[in-house]
Design a protein around this motif. Structure first.
Motif, PDB file in Angstrom:
ATOM      1  N   ALA A 280     -26.400  54.192 -43.292  1.00 34.49           N
ATOM      2  CA  ALA A 280     -27.543  54.858 -43.926  1.00 34.49           C
ATOM      3  C   ALA A 280     -28.605  55.193 -42.890  1.00 34.49           C
ATOM      4  N   TYR A 281     -28.864  54.269 -41.996  1.00 31.23           N
ATOM      5  CA  TYR A 281     -29.880  54.513 -40.973  1.00 31.23           C
ATOM      6  C   TYR A 281     -29.457  55.648 -40.050  1.00 31.23           C
ATOM      7  N   ILE A 282     -28.197  55.696 -39.691  1.00 35.92           N
ATOM      8  CA  ILE A 282     -27.781  56.810 -38.830  1.00 35.92           C
ATOM      9  C   ILE A 282     -27.956  58.120 -39.566  1.00 35.92           C
ATOM     10  N   LEU A 283     -27.514  58.167 -40.825  1.00 31.55           N
ATOM     11  CA  LEU A 283     -27.603  59.417 -41.571  1.00 31.55           C
ATOM     12  C   LEU A 283     -29.055  59.866 -41.718  1.00 31.55           C
ATOM     13  N   ALA A 284     -29.950  58.901 -41.947  1.00 35.22           N
ATOM     14  CA  ALA A 284     -31.324  59.282 -42.250  1.00 35.22           C
ATOM     15  C   ALA A 284     -32.160  59.516 -40.996  1.00 35.22           C
ATOM     16  N   PHE A 285     -31.886  58.778 -39.936  1.00 35.36           N
ATOM     17  CA  PHE A 285     -32.807  58.821 -38.792  1.00 35.36           C
ATOM     18  C   PHE A 285     -32.187  59.435 -37.544  1.00 35.36           C
ATOM     19  N   ASN A 286     -31.151  60.233 -37.721  1.00 33.71           N
ATOM     20  CA  ASN A 286     -30.541  60.828 -36.541  1.00 33.71           C
ATOM     21  C   ASN A 286     -31.159  62.157 -36.168  1.00 33.71           C
ATOM     22  N   GLN A 287     -31.857  62.806 -37.104  1.00 34.20           N
ATOM     23  CA  GLN A 287     -32.463  64.075 -36.733  1.00 34.20           C
ATOM     24  C   GLN A 287     -33.912  64.112 -37.210  1.00 34.20           C
ATOM     25  N   PRO A 288     -34.703  65.043 -36.653  1.00 34.62           N
ATOM     26  CA  PRO A 288     -36.087  65.155 -37.103  1.00 34.62           C
ATOM     27  C   PRO A 288     -36.139  65.339 -38.620  1.00 34.62           C
ATOM     28  N   PRO A 289     -37.231  64.971 -39.281  1.00 30.71           N
ATOM     29  CA  PRO A 289     -38.519  64.591 -38.727  1.00 30.71           C
ATOM     30  C   PRO A 289     -38.585  63.185 -38.122  1.00 30.71           C
ATOM     31  N   VAL A 290     -37.793  62.249 -38.623  1.00 33.41           N
ATOM     32  CA  VAL A 290     -37.883  60.914 -38.050  1.00 33.41           C
ATOM     33  C   VAL A 290     -36.601  60.652 -37.280  1.00 33.41           C
ATOM     34  N   GLU A 291     -36.668  60.790 -35.956  1.00 36.40           N
ATOM     35  CA  GLU A 291     -35.469  60.647 -35.154  1.00 36.40           C
ATOM     36  C   GLU A 291     -35.564  59.362 -34.360  1.00 36.40           C
ATOM     37  N   LEU A 292     -34.733  58.396 -34.737  1.00 37.84           N
ATOM     38  CA  LEU A 292     -34.849  57.079 -34.111  1.00 37.84           C
ATOM     39  C   LEU A 292     -33.557  56.611 -33.462  1.00 37.84           C
ATOM     40  N   THR A 293     -32.432  57.244 -33.767  1.00 38.29           N
ATOM     41  CA  THR A 293     -31.172  56.708 -33.246  1.00 38.29           C
ATOM     42  C   THR A 293     -31.190  56.689 -31.726  1.00 38.29           C
ATOM     43  N   GLY A 294     -30.566  55.664 -31.168  1.00 33.84           N
ATOM     44  CA  GLY A 294     -30.515  55.557 -29.723  1.00 33.84           C
ATOM     45  C   GLY A 294     -31.723  54.867 -29.125  1.00 33.84           C
ATOM     46  N   THR A 295     -32.734  54.551 -29.930  1.00 31.25           N
ATOM     47  CA  THR A 295     -33.883  53.835 -29.401  1.00 31.25           C
ATOM     48  C   THR A 295     -33.798  52.368 -29.818  1.00 31.25           C
ATOM     49  N   ALA A 296     -34.642  51.570 -29.202  1.00 33.25           N
ATOM     50  CA  ALA A 296     -34.716  50.181 -29.645  1.00 33.25           C
ATOM     51  C   ALA A 296     -35.478  50.101 -30.965  1.00 33.25           C
ATOM     52  N   ALA A 297     -36.304  51.138 -31.235  1.00 27.46           N
ATOM     53  CA  ALA A 297     -37.128  51.105 -32.440  1.00 27.46           C
ATOM     54  C   ALA A 297     -36.272  51.020 -33.704  1.00 27.46           C
ATOM     55  N   ILE A 298     -35.118  51.702 -33.688  1.00 27.27           N
ATOM     56  CA  ILE A 298     -34.306  51.706 -34.910  1.00 27.27           C
ATOM     57  C   ILE A 298     -33.776  50.304 -35.185  1.00 27.27           C
ATOM     58  N   LEU A 299     -33.482  49.560 -34.114  1.00 25.98           N
ATOM     59  CA  LEU A 299     -33.024  48.185 -34.297  1.00 25.98           C
ATOM     60  C   LEU A 299     -34.153  47.332 -34.866  1.00 25.98           C
ATOM     61  N   VAL A 300     -35.345  47.492 -34.299  1.00 23.51           N
ATOM     62  CA  VAL A 300     -36.477  46.701 -34.775  1.00 23.51           C
ATOM     63  C   VAL A 300     -36.736  46.996 -36.245  1.00 23.51           C
ATOM     64  N   VAL A 301     -36.809  48.279 -36.584  1.00 22.02           N
ATOM     65  CA  VAL A 301     -37.105  48.673 -37.961  1.00 22.02           C
ATOM     66  C   VAL A 301     -36.044  48.124 -38.906  1.00 22.02           C
ATOM     67  N   CYS A 302     -34.795  48.242 -38.496  1.00 21.53           N
ATOM     68  CA  CYS A 302     -33.702  47.773 -39.341  1.00 21.53           C
ATOM     69  C   CYS A 302     -33.835  46.279 -39.588  1.00 21.53           C
ATOM     70  N   PHE A 303     -34.119  45.514 -38.529  1.00 22.24           N
ATOM     71  CA  PHE A 303     -34.253  44.067 -38.702  1.00 22.24           C
ATOM     72  C   PHE A 303     -35.442  43.730 -39.583  1.00 22.24           C
ATOM     73  N   VAL A 304     -36.555  44.408 -39.357  1.00 13.33           N
ATOM     74  CA  VAL A 304     -37.751  44.093 -40.124  1.00 13.33           C
ATOM     75  C   VAL A 304     -37.476  44.267 -41.612  1.00 13.33           C
ATOM     76  N   PHE A 305     -36.910  45.403 -41.987  1.00 13.51           N
ATOM     77  CA  PHE A 305     -36.760  45.665 -43.413  1.00 13.51           C
ATOM     78  C   PHE A 305     -35.567  44.949 -44.014  1.00 13.51           C
ATOM     79  N   ARG A 306     -34.624  44.558 -43.173  1.00 14.10           N
ATOM     80  CA  ARG A 306     -33.475  43.845 -43.681  1.00 14.10           C
ATOM     81  C   ARG A 306     -33.795  42.373 -43.882  1.00 14.10           C
ATOM     82  N   ASN A 307     -34.627  41.814 -43.016  1.00 13.08           N
ATOM     83  CA  ASN A 307     -34.895  40.385 -43.111  1.00 13.08           C
ATOM     84  C   ASN A 307     -36.180  40.064 -43.864  1.00 13.08           C
ATOM     85  N   MET A 308     -36.951  41.100 -44.163  1.00 13.86           N
ATOM     86  CA  MET A 308     -38.205  40.876 -44.851  1.00 13.86           C
ATOM     87  C   MET A 308     -38.036  40.124 -46.178  1.00 13.86           C
TER      88      MET A 308
END
Lengths: 343, 725
Positions: free
Chosen positions: B563-591
């Motif tokens: 889901a994260y790849i599908l949603a954040f691979n292209q603009p407006p919110v492009e995060l794939t390949g950064t460390a940010a996508i890992l951080v965001v994923c962990f934050v919302f998954r473990n919250m």
């Protein structure tokens, strides 16, 4: 200690954490998705950087995982080259238009099976190594149980192998799907399914990953694992009592492949890597990294441990037919209905 | 006029006019000078669609400065307008140009599209969001409390962006037409497939549907982990067991263990060729079988892995039960059992329900253990994984299975809600107290010891073996001592260029630690704020909000990853390949776990405490900082520890999100396990265990203990004697 100092300590660690990660690569490095064993991936990338001075950022994933990722990233690819992994996944990616067409001048130096893979994929992928299907046999357990080592597919359905065989689930593993397709090509479809129904009685577990039955055979959790022969060899090298057997009726094989990802960030570097990967020098990294597949370039020396394909009775595997999405779906749902559902 | 109004106006302008608008660190962007263009510069250049944002930023300025009555309305209009405009331009113009062909006809073709939004856009969007919430507060929402409206607005917006959007992207795939079959029929077929629901194992000789497998496993796992967690919590909080520290350490060990490792150890002990199995076979003539593969194995490993989570949830609750109530019961001549049954137990109900819920959902979403121990026992999470990456490769099926899994978790959540009910569980009131917790009934104490100690011993044994496994050539076959695995993974070299990190594991280790260290405090903070809002504030849509926060937890990591790849691979919110996508994923998954821990602890705090603070003139931010946070220390520790550790040990989501530049430790370990190189996997895992252990000690030291009773210098035992005297 006061709260203030505690907070300072916390902030300091956060900063430390940030600086630790500053070793990240630059944006213009070549990005490679690697589908073989990690050691070989590393060795290959190091060899390329040594040869060209181009830095590589590499991730290792199984062929299925890489395919899922390349597909999900399709509208804005992040990778340049997909190197290594079962050819089926590449054929599928080629069919989906995820890989770029590229004809290397080195094609003529390759084994015929590698060239055929390129033709089957409309030159969107090329074969880089091959390995035949076979059995990983734990000789220690069989000697203890006084059972003769299996040499043919037909041996595996004998009652003395009850609960002794492991093979991966074709729904999850490319290896097991290749086995399914191989059996269909050797025996014909209906007899092949009859055979697998009989085999089902002897199978103790359908593993998820394709190489897992070899590990299980090495550890003695099973006495026979149906795997690619080079995976069985690794267990022997690692010191387990595993013998690699090529079935007497003939066997199928995989063509591990490589392709350039369409629309990737660094297409020129990708081509450099592609050319390098087809040289004997690059392919020699396999043996150094304990990978024993037969390499695509005719000039690459074959490792003494590698199961030599010319000594194995290989079938004329129809990659085009059995690699197509429709045929795959049909065979898998038949397997699900007739075998996967059995208790 | 409030200071915060001015502050956010300034921040908004800075975000738009100064900070680079596009792209995070590693995404591609056109190289134009040293300082990438801000929203203003890009707007004047080739992205004129960014200019109207100035209008929305400017709109509230005169009202705020003039202290107008209509400031609130102006803030609402400016904030909402800005956000909507950003959404529109963001989705209408992708990296390739217009997203919809009709727009190109209307406005002419674009020479090139725009890259993904970056820090400038992020800051500006935040400012707009807070304009909006401050405006609402000024209009009287939430009693005019700007902090509460801001927190709700921020959480709702981030959950919508990082949970709801990706999840709905992937679930919409369940409606993909299948060949000639239309979308709706395909969805129906996928949801009612026989391999999901079949009851064949009872009625015939086929397999049962994967749902039943998952439910049986999840229920058993939830019950067992809750019981064990409660036993540990009672031993730790209510007995004078001498080795409490050791016990607590042991109970925490399994969560700081990377996945697969427990499974490996269990196989090497109980597998057909395992040490214990062989021992039994030789000495008692039992036949070596493969009984461990399947339900028993998964259940054993999951219980090992998730008991500590139940413990962490329950320890806060058990400690929080004020002894004064139990003392009151005993003064009224209740026996120990009666006190426990009628006072202590009911007060623990929210904790127990939360622990069960977490255990159940964890078990359903767990992926590593069923993968290693599963045998022929299929569960939803592994089935989803292989529907995505397997030879079958059917995202529609994966999405349908994901929906089923989600429905199960929601069902469990509703049942839990019912059971806890709306009773009051507050025990920490405004009055200080210094009572002694009631002693446990004797037989209960025995039962608690009888459960906790053998389990602790077993865990200890397992860990001893794991540690040992990293130091031998080839565990089980060649037990000679070696440091080979450690050298391969963590080798260091020294030459004329300085220190060389030659080990193969360094790279992934550094990324892992960095990402986890960033994610953990964020997760804990967001989770506890959410818990505060859920427990303490009443607002429209609160139940929906609570449900949304649970969403990302209940969905298996694999689905989240895709889901994260599908949603954040292209603009407006492009995060794939950064460390940010890992951080965001962990934050919302473990919250959700920090939310659960926070909710459980906060239900115990008397609302009078907040009201006191408010009456004395504190606003809600101050109340949280000065009153609630100090009382929530156990929950904070639990949240920090859990989110840090889970960021290090999670596998399934991460496998899709790691990139060549940001590889994580677990995906490296999985690769080792796959080819049977257990030595290196175990060595790496041991190092991670030690590191995480140190981190936990650090977190506990940094957060500190909660002090409910008045500080007393004596030890509890001495105090008890005093009371008795």
């Amino acid at each position: 200690m006061t709260l203030a100092t505690r907070r300072t300590a916390l902030a300091a660690t956060a900063l430390l954490g940030l600086t630790l990660g500053s070793a990240a690569a630059r944006a213009d490095d070549l990005v490679v998705y690697c589908g073989v064993q990690e050691e070989w991936c590393q060795a290959m990338m190091n060899a390329f950087t040594k040869e060209t001075g181009i830095k590589v950022a590499m991730t290792r994933k199984s062929a299925g995982e890489t395919y899922a990722q390349v597909k999900a990233e399709g509208s804005n690819p992040k990778g340049d080259v997909w190197w290594g992994g079962t050819g089926d996944a590449f054929l599928q990616a080629a069919e989906d238009g995820l890989l770029a067409e590229y004809k290397s001048p080195k094609l003529a130096e390759l084994h015929p099976w590698a060239q055929r893979q390129a033709a089957d994929a409309q030159y969107r992928a090329v074969g880089i190594y091959a390995g035949g299907l076979g059995f990983a046999v734990n000789t220690e357990i069989l000697a203890k149980k006084k059972v003769k080592e299996p040499t043919c597919w037909a041996d595996l359905v004998k009652p003395e192998f009850k609960g002794e065989i492991q093979i991966a689930n074709p729904n999850s593993s490319g290896t097991a799907y290749a086995t399914l397709a191989t059996l269909v090509q050797i025996f014909g479809e209906n007899p092949a399914f009859d055979y697998m129904k009989k085999l089902h009685g002897n199978v103790s577990q359908y593993t998820k990953s394709g190489a897992a039955p070899a590990v299980a055979a090495g550890r003695g959790e099973a006495s026979v694992g149906i795997v690619f022969m080079h995976d069985a060899v690794v267990q022997t090298i690692n010191g387990f009592p595993v013998k690699t057997v090529a079935p007497c009726e003939g066997t199928g094989y995989e063509v591990g492949s490589m392709g350039i990802i369409k629309g990737g960030p660094n297409p020129e570097l990708a081509k450099k890597f592609y050319e390098f990967a087809l040289t004997p020098k690059a392919q020699a990294t396999a043996e150094q990294a304990k990978s024993y597949q037969v390499q695509a370039n005719v000039a690459t020396p074959i490792s003494e441990h590698a199961p030599r394909l010319e000594k194995v009775k290989l079938i004329d595997y129809d990659f085009k037919k059995f690699g197509s999405a429709a045929e795959r779906k049909r065979l898998l749902s038949r397997w699900d209905n007739e075998i996967g559902n059995l208790r | 006029m409030f200071r915060s109004h001015i502050l956010w106006l300034i921040i908004g302008w800075i975000g738009w006019a100064i900070v680079p608008w596009y792209g995070f660190a590693s995404t591609r962007r056109p190289a134009t000078g040293d300082w990438p263009p801000s929203g203003l510069l890009a707007g004047l250049g080739d992205a004129p669609w960014l200019l109207p944002l100035a209008l929305f930023l400017a709109l509230p300025v005169p009202f705020v400065l003039a202290r107008s009555r209509h400031t609130g309305l102006a803030l609402i209009v400016g904030g909402l307008g800005g956000l909507v405009w950003m959404m529109l331009e963001g989705s209408a113009i992708t990296h390739k140009g217009w997203a919809w062909a009709s727009l190109a006809g209307l406005f002419g073709r674009l020479p090139e599209g725009q890259p993904g939004m970056g820090f400038g856009a992020m800051i500006t969007a935040l400012a707009f969001l807070f304009f909006f919430t401050m405006g609402l507060a000024a209009r009287g929402a939430m009693k005019g409390d700007r902090f509460t409206t801001g927190a709700i607005g921020f959480l709702v917006a981030s959950i919508a962006l990082f949970v709801f959007w990706p999840v709905s992207t992937v679930f919409s795939q369940a409606m993909l037409p299948d060949g000639d079959i239309s979308g709706a029929t395909a969805l129906y077929n996928r949801l009612t497939a026989r391999d999901i629901w079949s009851l064949g194992c009872i009625t015939g000789d086929t397999r049962c549907g994967v749902v039943w497998n998952s439910v049986v496993l999840g229920t058993l796992c939830g019950v067992i982990t809750t019981v064990l967690g409660l036993a540990f919590a009672l031993v730790a909080a209510r007995t004078d067991f001498p080795y409490q520290r050791a016990l607590r350490l042991l109970s925490v060990l399994p969560i700081i263990t990377p996945p697969f490792v427990i499974g490996l150890a269990v196989i090497l002990l109980f597998g057909r060729n395992g040490t214990v199995t062989l021992f039994l076979a030789e000495n008692f003539g039992l036949t070596a079988t493969r009984w461990i593969y399947g339900l028993p194995g998964i259940l054993l490993t999951q219980t090992l892995a998730f008991t500590p989570i139940a413990f962490l949830v329950l320890i806060g609750v058990v400690q929080g039960i004020a002894p004064s109530m139990e003392e009151a019961a005993q003064t009224l001549r209740a026996g120990r059992w009666q006190t426990f049954r009628r006072v202590t137990w009911p007060l623990m109900r929210p904790g127990l329900a939360n622990a069960f819920l977490v255990g159940f959902i964890e078990s359903l979403a767990d992926f590593g253990n069923p993968l290693v121990m599963g045998g022929g026992y299929e569960v939803l999470s592994t089935k989803i994984f292989y529907a995505v990456v397997g030879a079958q490769n059917d995202p529609g099926r994966a999405a349908a299975l994901g929906i089923v899994l989600l429905a199960l978790c929601v069902g469990a959540f509703l049942v839990q809600h019912r059971w806890v009910g709306s009773g009051s569980y507050t025990t920490v009131g405004g009055k200080g107290f210094a009572g002694t917790p009631a002693e446990l009934p004797v037989w209960l104490k025995r039962a608690v010891y009888g459960t906790a100690i053998p389990w602790a011993a077993f865990t200890f044994l397992l860990y001893g073996l794991i540690l040992y496994g990293g130091f031998v050539e080839n565990w089980g076959r060649n037990n000679t001592f070696t440091l080979r695995h450690y050298v391969t993974a963590f080798g260091l070299d020294w030459n004329q260029y300085g220190l060389l990190w030659t080990g193969r594991a360094w790279n992934s280790l550094f990324t892992t630690l960095e990402v986890s260290a960033i994610a953990a405090p964020l997760t804990a903070a967001l989770g506890l704020i959410t818990a505060y809002l859920l427990v303490r504030q009443r607002f429209a849509g609160r139940a929906t909000f609570e449900f949304m926060t649970m969403l990302s937890f209940a969905i298996p990591g694999t689905v989240i990853g895709v889901a994260y790849i599908l949603a954040f691979n292209q603009p407006p919110v492009e995060l794939t390949g950064t460390a940010a996508i890992l951080v965001v994923c962990f934050v919302f998954r473990n919250m959700p776990v920090s939310i659960r821990a926070g909710v459980a602890s906060m239900s115990q705090l008397d609302k009078n405490l907040d009201e006191c603070a408010l009456t004395l003139g504190a606003n809600s931010a101050q109340t949280i900082r000065r009153v609630i946070v100090p009382l929530l220390r156990p929950a904070i520790v639990a949240a920090l520890v859990y989110s840090f550790v889970r960021a290090i040990t999670s596998v399934s989501a991460v496998i899709f999100l790691v990139s060549a530049r940001h590889d994580m430790a677990t995906s490296y370990i999985v690769g080792r396990v796959e080819i049977g190189d257990f030595g290196l996997a175990i060595a790496y895992s041991s190092v991670l265990v030690v590191l995480m252990g140190l981190a936990i000690i650090f977190i506990q030291w940094a957060v500190g203990e909660r002090r409910i009773a008045r500080p007393t210098p004596q030890a509890p035992a001495a105090r008890a004697q005093e009371v008795a005297a």
